[in-house]
Design an enzyme around this catalytic site. Structure first.
Site, mmCIF file in Angstrom:
data_model
loop_
_atom_site.group_PDB
_atom_site.id
_atom_site.type_symbol
_atom_site.label_atom_id
_atom_site.label_comp_id
_atom_site.label_asym_id
_atom_site.label_seq_id
_atom_site.Cartn_x
_atom_site.Cartn_y
_atom_site.Cartn_z
ATOM 1 N N CYS A 163 0.825 -1.203 0.000
ATOM 2 C CA CYS A 163 0.000 0.000 0.000
ATOM 3 C C CYS A 163 0.867 1.265 0.000
ATOM 4 O O CYS A 163 1.445 1.615 -1.022
ATOM 5 C CB CYS A 163 -0.997 -0.061 1.158
ATOM 6 S SG CYS A 163 -2.427 1.013 0.931
ATOM 7 N N HIS B 88 -3.096 -5.486 1.540
ATOM 8 C CA HIS B 88 -2.427 -5.771 2.817
ATOM 9 C C HIS B 88 -2.451 -7.269 3.131
ATOM 10 O O HIS B 88 -3.355 -7.745 3.808
ATOM 11 C CB HIS B 88 -3.127 -5.017 3.954
ATOM 12 C CG HIS B 88 -2.975 -3.539 3.879
ATOM 13 N ND1 HIS B 88 -1.966 -2.869 4.522
ATOM 14 C CD2 HIS B 88 -3.704 -2.606 3.221
ATOM 15 C CE1 HIS B 88 -2.080 -1.577 4.268
ATOM 16 N NE2 HIS B 88 -3.127 -1.391 3.475
ATOM 17 N N GLU C 34 -0.616 -8.775 5.181
ATOM 18 C CA GLU C 34 -0.249 -8.960 6.595
ATOM 19 C C GLU C 34 -1.450 -9.011 7.527
ATOM 20 O O GLU C 34 -1.312 -9.417 8.672
ATOM 21 C CB GLU C 34 0.732 -7.858 7.039
ATOM 22 C CG GLU C 34 0.134 -6.487 7.255
ATOM 23 C CD GLU C 34 -0.101 -5.658 6.000
ATOM 24 O OE1 GLU C 34 -0.476 -4.487 6.137
ATOM 25 O OE2 GLU C 34 0.068 -6.185 4.866
#
EC number: 4.3.3.6
Length: 191
Positions: A85, A175, A177
């Site tokens: 991002c 994302h 994660e």
């Protein structure tokens, strides 16, 4: 005697860095937070992570603490980097709707391409040969174009480029994660 774990530095000035740290540690990497120039000089790193957050704030903080030029140099010299991002915006050589920062990745990226917070969404798609990857888009950009034939497009959602790889640089507008799926971080550790 087993293999020595990879040492990964995660930029921890602002944004979603703790989530990257947790995933990388769960995969067996030694992970260190990079907050100041001395953190970068203190040890050898096998790779870097530039997390999501706010790209202009991160760039300004990188300059303020003296990390900007050093991180740019390391990436240009081949240090593997995972950027999500805002991190992808930091790497991009052209930024629609914002200023350019490290400019090591030959792509054009569009900031807040899906709108503000209300435009955030979750979907799944392919990432290179990895199928059915959960993708969380939070105030996300997308890549409008790749500006070098060596840039590999790894993922598209609705005909928009959302993940690329250029040599040592792996960048995506979503994302990974924040999901339970660790395959993208595992792919990065393989670089």
């Amino acid at each position: 005697m087993g293999e020595k774990p990879l040492t990964i530095g995660v930029l921890a000035l602002q944004g979603a860095f703790i989530e990257h740290i947790n995933v990388l540690k769960s995969l067996g990497a030694d992970v260190y937070e990079i907050r100041q120039k001395s953190d970068l000089k203190a040890r050898h790193y096998d790779g870097l992570v530039l997390p999501g957050g706010e790209s202009t704030t991160q760039s300004n903080l990188l300059k303020k603490v003296g990390l900007f030029d050093e991180i740019q140099r390391l990436i240009e010299e081949g240090m593997p980097v995972l950027a999500t991002c805002a991190g992808a915006i930091l790497l991009s050589e052209n930024v629609v709707g914002g200023e350019r920062h490290l400019a090591t990745l030959p792509v054009t990226i569009k900031r807040n391409a899906y709108g503000r917070q209300l435009g955030s969404f979750i979907t799944s798609g392919s990432f290179g040969t990895i199928e059915n990857v959960p993708m969380n888009f939070i105030r996300a950009p997308y890549f409008e174009s790749v500006n070098d034939p060596e840039v590999k497009i790894l993922s598209k959602i609705d005909d928009k480029i959302v993940a690329v790889q250029y040599k040592n640089q792996l960048a995506m507008s979503f994302h990974p994660e924040v999901s339970e799926d660790k395959r993208i971080h595992k792919y990065f550790l393989g670089i």
